[in-house]
Design a protein around this motif. Structure first.
Motif, PDB file in Angstrom:
ATOM      1  N   UNK A   1      -1.318  14.035 -58.546  1.00 53.97           N
ATOM      2  CA  UNK A   1      -1.767  15.171 -57.743  1.00 53.97           C
ATOM      3  C   UNK A   1      -2.808  14.765 -56.703  1.00 53.97           C
ATOM      4  N   UNK A   2      -3.671  13.800 -57.046  1.00 58.00           N
ATOM      5  CA  UNK A   2      -4.674  13.338 -56.081  1.00 58.00           C
ATOM      6  C   UNK A   2      -4.009  12.677 -54.875  1.00 58.00           C
ATOM      7  N   UNK A   3      -2.981  11.872 -55.140  1.00 58.46           N
ATOM      8  CA  UNK A   3      -2.265  11.223 -54.039  1.00 58.46           C
ATOM      9  C   UNK A   3      -1.565  12.260 -53.163  1.00 58.46           C
ATOM     10  N   UNK A   4      -0.951  13.260 -53.802  1.00 57.47           N
ATOM     11  CA  UNK A   4      -0.308  14.338 -53.036  1.00 57.47           C
ATOM     12  C   UNK A   4      -1.319  15.033 -52.139  1.00 57.47           C
ATOM     13  N   UNK A   5      -2.456  15.360 -52.704  1.00 56.82           N
ATOM     14  CA  UNK A   5      -3.494  16.047 -51.944  1.00 56.82           C
ATOM     15  C   UNK A   5      -3.997  15.189 -50.785  1.00 56.82           C
ATOM     16  N   UNK A   6      -4.179  13.906 -51.036  1.00 59.78           N
ATOM     17  CA  UNK A   6      -4.673  12.996 -49.995  1.00 59.78           C
ATOM     18  C   UNK A   6      -3.705  12.929 -48.813  1.00 59.78           C
ATOM     19  N   UNK A   7      -2.415  12.729 -49.107  1.00 59.51           N
ATOM     20  CA  UNK A   7      -1.409  12.656 -48.041  1.00 59.51           C
ATOM     21  C   UNK A   7      -1.279  14.007 -47.342  1.00 59.51           C
TER      22      UNK A   7
ATOM     23  N   UNK B   1       9.449   8.110 -45.731  1.00 61.03           N
ATOM     24  CA  UNK B   1       8.397   7.097 -45.721  1.00 61.03           C
ATOM     25  C   UNK B   1       7.976   6.871 -47.161  1.00 61.03           C
ATOM     26  N   UNK B   2       8.111   5.639 -47.617  1.00 60.40           N
ATOM     27  CA  UNK B   2       7.692   5.289 -48.964  1.00 60.40           C
ATOM     28  C   UNK B   2       6.214   4.928 -48.913  1.00 60.40           C
ATOM     29  N   UNK B   3       5.407   5.636 -49.697  1.00 56.83           N
ATOM     30  CA  UNK B   3       3.985   5.344 -49.838  1.00 56.83           C
ATOM     31  C   UNK B   3       3.772   5.080 -51.322  1.00 56.83           C
TER      32      UNK B   3
ATOM     33  N   UNK C   1      -3.163   2.970 -47.189  1.00 55.35           N
ATOM     34  CA  UNK C   1      -3.358   4.392 -46.918  1.00 55.35           C
ATOM     35  C   UNK C   1      -4.767   4.825 -47.319  1.00 55.35           C
ATOM     36  N   UNK C   2      -5.223   4.359 -48.489  1.00 54.52           N
ATOM     37  CA  UNK C   2      -6.543   4.775 -48.963  1.00 54.52           C
ATOM     38  C   UNK C   2      -7.687   4.095 -48.226  1.00 54.52           C
ATOM     39  N   UNK C   3      -7.512   2.839 -47.858  1.00 53.77           N
ATOM     40  CA  UNK C   3      -8.592   2.132 -47.165  1.00 53.77           C
ATOM     41  C   UNK C   3      -8.638   2.456 -45.683  1.00 53.77           C
ATOM     42  N   UNK C   4      -7.527   2.902 -45.150  1.00 53.72           N
ATOM     43  CA  UNK C   4      -7.466   3.296 -43.749  1.00 53.72           C
ATOM     44  C   UNK C   4      -6.573   4.530 -43.658  1.00 53.72           C
ATOM     45  N   UNK C   5      -7.121   5.714 -43.975  1.00 49.91           N
ATOM     46  CA  UNK C   5      -6.298   6.931 -44.020  1.00 49.91           C
ATOM     47  C   UNK C   5      -5.513   7.192 -42.747  1.00 49.91           C
ATOM     48  N   UNK C   6      -6.062   6.822 -41.624  1.00 47.73           N
ATOM     49  CA  UNK C   6      -5.342   7.062 -40.375  1.00 47.73           C
ATOM     50  C   UNK C   6      -4.100   6.195 -40.258  1.00 47.73           C
ATOM     51  N   UNK C   7      -3.990   5.151 -41.097  1.00 50.57           N
ATOM     52  CA  UNK C   7      -2.806   4.279 -41.045  1.00 50.57           C
ATOM     53  C   UNK C   7      -1.533   5.059 -41.312  1.00 50.57           C
ATOM     54  N   UNK C   8      -1.606   6.018 -42.235  1.00 54.09           N
ATOM     55  CA  UNK C   8      -0.431   6.832 -42.552  1.00 54.09           C
ATOM     56  C   UNK C   8       0.043   7.568 -41.315  1.00 54.09           C
ATOM     57  N   UNK C   9      -0.874   8.222 -40.656  1.00 57.12           N
ATOM     58  CA  UNK C   9      -0.524   9.008 -39.482  1.00 57.12           C
ATOM     59  C   UNK C   9      -0.179   8.093 -38.316  1.00 57.12           C
ATOM     60  N   UNK C  10      -0.906   6.986 -38.160  1.00 56.72           N
ATOM     61  CA  UNK C  10      -0.627   6.048 -37.070  1.00 56.72           C
ATOM     62  C   UNK C  10       0.779   5.476 -37.178  1.00 56.72           C
ATOM     63  N   UNK C  11       1.218   5.182 -38.395  1.00 50.55           N
ATOM     64  CA  UNK C  11       2.564   4.609 -38.541  1.00 50.55           C
ATOM     65  C   UNK C  11       3.629   5.648 -38.281  1.00 50.55           C
TER      66      UNK C  11
END
Length: 159
Positions: free
Chosen positions: A20-26, A94-96, A122-132
Motif C-alpha cells: 500500500x505504501x508503494x501504491x500511495x507513493x506512485x 511500466x514495471x516498477x 523511484x524512491x531515491x529520485x521520485x521525479x524519475x518515475x514521471x521523467x521516464x
C-alpha cells in the motif's frame, strides 16, 4: 448552430502493487505531475482484471504501473496475460519493481512492458518515475521507451 467543444482527456492511471505504501507513493507522484488525472490502485492482479473486464472506468487506462512480486498472480503472469489478450495489449505497462537484475528488465521488455524502473530509483529520485513517462506521454504511448530512456542499465547487476 453551436460549435463543438473538444473534450479534455483526463489521464487514467492504474497502479498494481500489493504494498500500500508503494501504491500511495506512485499515486502521489502521478497525481502531482499530471493534473487533473485519475489514479486507481489495485492490491493484486485479480482485482485489476475484474476492474478491466467490467470496464468500470468506461475505458481502458492510459497507463498501468505494475509491480512484479505480488500474490495470486505475479506481475510476470499479469503482464503476459495482458499483452497476449487483444483487448488489453495496447495498454502501456511500466514495471516498477524491487527486482534489479538486468535479466528481469530484459524479460519484462520482451513480454511487452513499455518501461522498467527499479523501485530504488523511484524512491531515491521520485521525479524519475514521471521523467521516464514524459517521452511516452508526449508520443501518446505509440512507441515503448528504450532502455536508455528508463535508467542507466549499467546500474543493474548482470545476474
Amino acid at each position: 448552430m453551436t460549435a463543438s467543444v473538444p473534450t479534455v482527456h483526463t489521464p487514467l492511471f492504474y497502479v498494481v502493487d500489493d504494498d500500500q505504501d508503494d501504491c500511495l507513493f506512485v499515486k502521489m507522484a502521478l497525481s502531482h505531475h499530471y493534473r487533473p488525472s485519475v489514479v486507481r490502485t489495485f492490491q493484486d492482479g485479480p482485482s485489476l482484471l475484474t476492474h478491466l473486464t467490467h470496464l468500470l472506468d468506461g475505458r481502458l487506462p492510459d497507463l498501468l504501473v505494475l509491480d512484479l512480486d505480488m500474490p495470486l498472480l505475479t506481475g510476470f503472469e499479469l503482464l503476459t496475460f495482458l499483452k497476449q489478450n487483444s483487448e488489453y495489449k495496447t495498454i502501456p505497462i511500466v514495471v516498477v519493481t524491487g527486482w534489479e537484475q538486468r535479466e528481469t528488465m530484459e524479460r519484462c521488455l520482451a513480454l511487452g512492458a513499455s518501461a522498467y524502473l527499479p523501485k530504488k530509483i523511484v524512491y531515491h529520485k521520485p521525479s524519475a518515475t514521471v521523467d521516464c513517462l514524459r517521452p511516452y506521454w508526449n508520443s501518446l504511448g505509440h512507441q515503448p521507451l528504450s532502455s536508455a530512456q528508463l535508467l542507466d542499465v549499467q546500474d543493474l547487476p548482470n545476474n
